[in-house]
Write a protein that holds these residues in place. Structure first.
Motif, short mmCIF file in Angstrom:
data_model
loop_
_atom_site.label_atom_id
_atom_site.label_comp_id
_atom_site.label_asym_id
_atom_site.label_seq_id
_atom_site.Cartn_x
_atom_site.Cartn_y
_atom_site.Cartn_z
N ASN A 259 -0.25 9.19 8.11
CA ASN A 259 -1.53 9.88 7.85
C ASN A 259 -2.36 9.16 6.79
OD1 ASN A 259 -0.01 10.46 5.59
ND2 ASN A 259 -0.71 12.57 5.42
N GLY A 260 -1.83 8.06 6.24
CA GLY A 260 -2.61 7.27 5.30
C GLY A 260 -2.42 7.66 3.84
N ASP A 261 -1.55 8.65 3.55
CA ASP A 261 -1.25 8.98 2.15
C ASP A 261 -0.77 7.71 1.42
OD1 ASP A 261 -1.94 11.58 2.43
OD2 ASP A 261 0.08 12.43 2.24
N ALA A 262 -0.98 7.69 0.10
CA ALA A 262 -0.66 6.49 -0.68
C ALA A 262 0.82 6.12 -0.54
CB ALA A 262 -0.98 6.74 -2.14
N PRO A 263 1.13 4.81 -0.53
CA PRO A 263 2.53 4.42 -0.47
C PRO A 263 3.25 4.74 -1.78
CG PRO A 263 1.13 2.49 -0.80
CD PRO A 263 0.21 3.67 -0.61
N ILE B 136 0.59 -5.57 6.40
CA ILE B 136 0.65 -4.76 7.62
C ILE B 136 2.11 -4.33 7.77
CG2 ILE B 136 0.29 -4.72 10.12
CD1 ILE B 136 -1.66 -7.10 9.71
N PRO B 137 2.41 -3.04 7.52
CA PRO B 137 3.81 -2.60 7.57
C PRO B 137 4.26 -2.24 8.98
CG PRO B 137 2.41 -1.05 6.31
CD PRO B 137 1.52 -1.96 7.08
N VAL B 138 5.57 -2.34 9.20
CA VAL B 138 6.16 -1.82 10.45
C VAL B 138 6.03 -0.30 10.46
CG1 VAL B 138 8.30 -1.59 11.78
CG2 VAL B 138 7.78 -3.75 10.60
N HIS B 139 6.24 0.32 9.27
CA HIS B 139 6.13 1.77 9.13
C HIS B 139 4.82 2.11 8.41
CE1 HIS B 139 10.41 2.09 10.13
NE2 HIS B 139 10.72 1.30 9.13
N GLY B 140 3.78 2.52 9.15
CA GLY B 140 2.56 3.02 8.52
C GLY B 140 1.38 2.08 8.59
N PRO B 141 0.21 2.56 8.08
CA PRO B 141 -1.02 1.78 8.20
C PRO B 141 -1.13 0.63 7.19
CG PRO B 141 -1.47 3.93 7.20
CD PRO B 141 -0.01 3.90 7.52
N LEU B 142 -2.08 -0.28 7.47
CA LEU B 142 -2.36 -1.43 6.60
C LEU B 142 -2.63 -0.98 5.16
CD1 LEU B 142 -4.42 -4.48 7.56
CD2 LEU B 142 -5.27 -3.17 5.61
N THR B 143 -2.12 -1.73 4.21
CA THR B 143 -2.24 -1.36 2.80
C THR B 143 -2.75 -2.56 2.01
OG1 THR B 143 -0.42 0.21 3.03
CG2 THR B 143 -0.95 -0.51 0.80
N THR B 144 -3.81 -2.35 1.22
CA THR B 144 -4.37 -3.47 0.44
C THR B 144 -3.41 -3.84 -0.68
OG1 THR B 144 -5.49 -2.04 -1.14
CG2 THR B 144 -6.73 -2.65 0.86
N ILE B 145 -3.52 -5.07 -1.16
CA ILE B 145 -2.64 -5.51 -2.23
C ILE B 145 -2.94 -4.72 -3.52
CG2 ILE B 145 -4.06 -7.43 -3.07
CD1 ILE B 145 -0.26 -7.64 -2.57
N ALA B 146 -4.21 -4.27 -3.68
CA ALA B 146 -4.57 -3.45 -4.86
C ALA B 146 -3.79 -2.13 -4.83
CB ALA B 146 -6.06 -3.19 -4.88
N LYS C 219 -0.91 -0.80 -7.41
CA LYS C 219 -1.05 0.53 -8.00
C LYS C 219 0.24 1.34 -7.80
CE LYS C 219 -4.15 4.40 -7.63
NZ LYS C 219 -5.05 5.01 -6.65
N ALA C 220 0.81 1.25 -6.59
CA ALA C 220 2.04 2.00 -6.29
C ALA C 220 3.19 1.53 -7.19
CB ALA C 220 2.42 1.83 -4.82
N VAL C 221 3.26 0.21 -7.43
CA VAL C 221 4.33 -0.32 -8.29
C VAL C 221 4.10 0.13 -9.74
CG1 VAL C 221 5.31 -2.46 -9.25
CG2 VAL C 221 4.91 -2.26 -6.78
N GLU C 222 2.84 0.12 -10.19
CA GLU C 222 2.52 0.59 -11.55
C GLU C 222 2.94 2.05 -11.72
OE1 GLU C 222 1.73 -0.95 -14.32
OE2 GLU C 222 1.98 -2.73 -13.05
N GLU C 223 2.56 2.88 -10.73
CA GLU C 223 2.89 4.31 -10.79
C GLU C 223 4.40 4.54 -10.85
OE1 GLU C 223 -1.05 6.03 -8.49
OE2 GLU C 223 0.87 6.00 -7.44
N MET C 224 5.12 3.69 -10.12
CA MET C 224 6.59 3.81 -10.13
C MET C 224 7.12 3.51 -11.53
SD MET C 224 9.26 1.32 -8.20
CE MET C 224 10.94 1.26 -8.77
N LYS C 225 6.57 2.46 -12.17
CA LYS C 225 7.04 2.09 -13.51
C LYS C 225 6.71 3.18 -14.52
CE LYS C 225 7.05 -2.88 -12.82
NZ LYS C 225 6.23 -4.09 -12.83
N VAL C 226 5.52 3.80 -14.39
CA VAL C 226 5.12 4.88 -15.30
C VAL C 226 6.11 6.04 -15.16
CG1 VAL C 226 3.34 6.64 -15.73
CG2 VAL C 226 2.68 4.25 -15.39
#
Ligand SMILES: [Zn+2]
Length: 497
Positions: free
Chosen positions: A445-449, A473-483, A487-494
């Protein structure tokens, strides 16, 4: 309902004795006698028919057959679940917690009520659209305890047949089988002395091992109150344990408030778009949606390159049909897979039959050779019907380039990661895209990774390679920009701090 089960069972006994003698009636009568002994061992017909609902807790381990870090390994991770099954009102609720290797944690569940099953995700706090569930599928999901299996057999008693005698766990058993509401044939091993159900099994076709035996074993059966309850419920495929579950807090006929079958509070309802059969990302570069996965395909001058063969033959045939509709009259010359897990490579045999050469990680060649040679006699796939020697070109020095002068794909091995020991990605230097599997998944559905250890490893690899990347371009889910990836990696670290 329970009364009618009893009446049907009694009628069957009367009818069978009135039937003319034949091997079928003889086999049925023998099997029925074995079943009756087992029913008696679990407290008798009245006791079984009085079971209105069951609650239990599972603490155990998932065993990651075809989902481990190395092909053939059986990595284990903890698994817990809480299950309530309301047989009288065809309702159920299950909430479970576990993980896949590499930081893929999940905490999800479902409720079944009024003929609908609604799944939910407690990490993302979302609920999926309800889907209809047939009574047959509902029953197939209730076989957590021997009593529930026997209730199902009683309902289907007409299909009972005697199979024979066998030693199982060094004890003599009588073996009978029956056909379930959803058409599966289950074989039951009843302990000759105790009358207890030690295990049930069935033949299945597995995408990697072909003709296979799937078992459910009940061990450590002992009295809890007036009920006999197993301490463990173990699944095995071809003898390899795939789930190792301890059963705790088993309780029968509790007072169940209707709230037990409501969705948890505070969930956001999400819907999923109907997948587009083929997406053109750029000239010559496409993905097709097959079985819920994205399969990459590239139109080179003289041939087609495909990456990822998820699921099984059915998914591969669906993908190949879309690919050939989009690019007619060219052979699929090369196929690559990101890693050996069955949701990424389970359909590989169809491409072997297609005559494609397999570009794979070197450590996976022996595994896929073995997969090419297994028997599919019960449900023959294309490779069984048209045998062909598979061709392998394992990556050398971690890289392989495919180009026709206009379109270029660079295939890389990103090295030992938390999810698998070797993982391939496809990089498009002109478009600055990377096609990848399980390195950063995203809901349809395009929710953030949500990033995990595996995503961090991949992002570090991109940065260390100094690759210019704009999107994955993931096998599971829609295309995701590098930005969005960063952001997802930053959020994980926080969150971790
Ligand atoms: Zn995987």
């Amino acid at each position: 309902m329970t009364k009618s089960i009893g009446i049907v069972a009694m009628l069957l006994i009367v009818v069978s004795s009135a039937l003319p003698q034949s091997l079928t009636t003889e086999s049925f009568a023998k099997a029925k006698a074995v079943l009756d002994r087992s029913v008696a061992a679990y407290g008798g017909m009245e006791e079984l028919n009085a079971i209105g609902n069951v609650s239990l807790r599972i603490t155990g381990e998932s065993v990651h057959r075809n989902q481990s870090r190395r092909p053939g390994d059986m990595d284990r991770t903890p698994y817990t679940a809480e299950i309530v099954i309301d047989l009288k009102n065809s309702r159920a609720r299950q909430v479970q917690k576990g993980q896949y290797p590499g930081g893929f944690n999940w905490n999800n569940g479902f409720v079944v009520d009024s003929g609908n099953r609604t799944g939910f995700d407690l990490i993302r706090k979302t609920s999926n659209p309800p889907g209809a569930i047939t009574p047959a599928i509902f029953k197939a999901n209730t076989r957590w305890l021997p009593q529930l299996v026997l209730l199902n057999v009683l309902e289907r008693a007409q299909s009972l047949r005697y199979v024979g005698k066998a030693d199982y766990e060094r004890r003599p058993h009588e073996v009978v089988d029956y056909v379930t509401n959803d058409g599966a044939r289950l074989t039951l091993y009843i302990d000759q002395q105790t009358g207890l159900l030690s295990k049930f099994e069935t033949l299945v076709t597995d995408s990697f091992s072909g003709d296979s035996l799937f078992e459910t074993r009940f061990t450590g059966q002992r009295k809890v109150g007036k009920y006999i309850v197993p301490a463990r419920r173990v699944n095995a495929l071809n003898g390899d344990i795939t789930n190792d579950f301890g059963l705790a807090d088993v309780a029968f006929n509790l007072e169940l408030a209707p709230e037990r079958f409501k969705l948890p509070e505070g969930l956001r309802a999400v819907t999923f778009p109907t997948p587009t059969p083929v997406t053109k990302h750029a000239d010559k570069i496409y993905t097709t949606s097959a079985g819920g996965y994205n399969v990459l395909f590239v139109d080179f001058n003289d041939y087609i390159f495909v990456m990822e063969t998820p699921g099984n033959e059915r998914v591969s045939l669906q993908a190949i049909e879309q690919i050939k509709k989009t690019i007619p009259n060219k052979p699929i010359k090369y196929v690559a897979v990101t890693h050996h897990h069955d949701d990424h490579a389970g359909g590989i045999r169809t491409y072997m039959a297609e005559g494609a050469t397999l570009i794979i990680a070197p450590s996976e060649e022996a595994f896929f050779k073995k997969v090419s040679a297994v028997r599919f006699s019960a449900d023959p796939d294309t490779l069984t019907r048209k045998p062909r020697e598979p061709k392998f070109e394992p990556l050398q020095n971690g890289k392989r380039v495919l180009t026709d002068g206009t379109t270029t794909v660079e295939i890389y091995d990103i090295g030992k990661g938390p999810h698998a020991e070797q993982m391939l990605v496809a990089y498009f230097p002109d478009q600055k895209w990377i096609f990848q599997g399980d390195l950063l998944n995203r809901p349809a559905n395009g929710d953030a990774p949500i990033a995990n250890d595996t995503s961090v490893h991949f992002l570090n690899w991109i940065d260390s390679k100094k690759l210019a990347v704009e999107a994955t371009i993931p096998v599971h889910g829609p295309l995701t920009t590098i930005a969005d990836f960063r952001k997802a990696v930053e959020e994980m670290k926080v969150k971790a701090n």
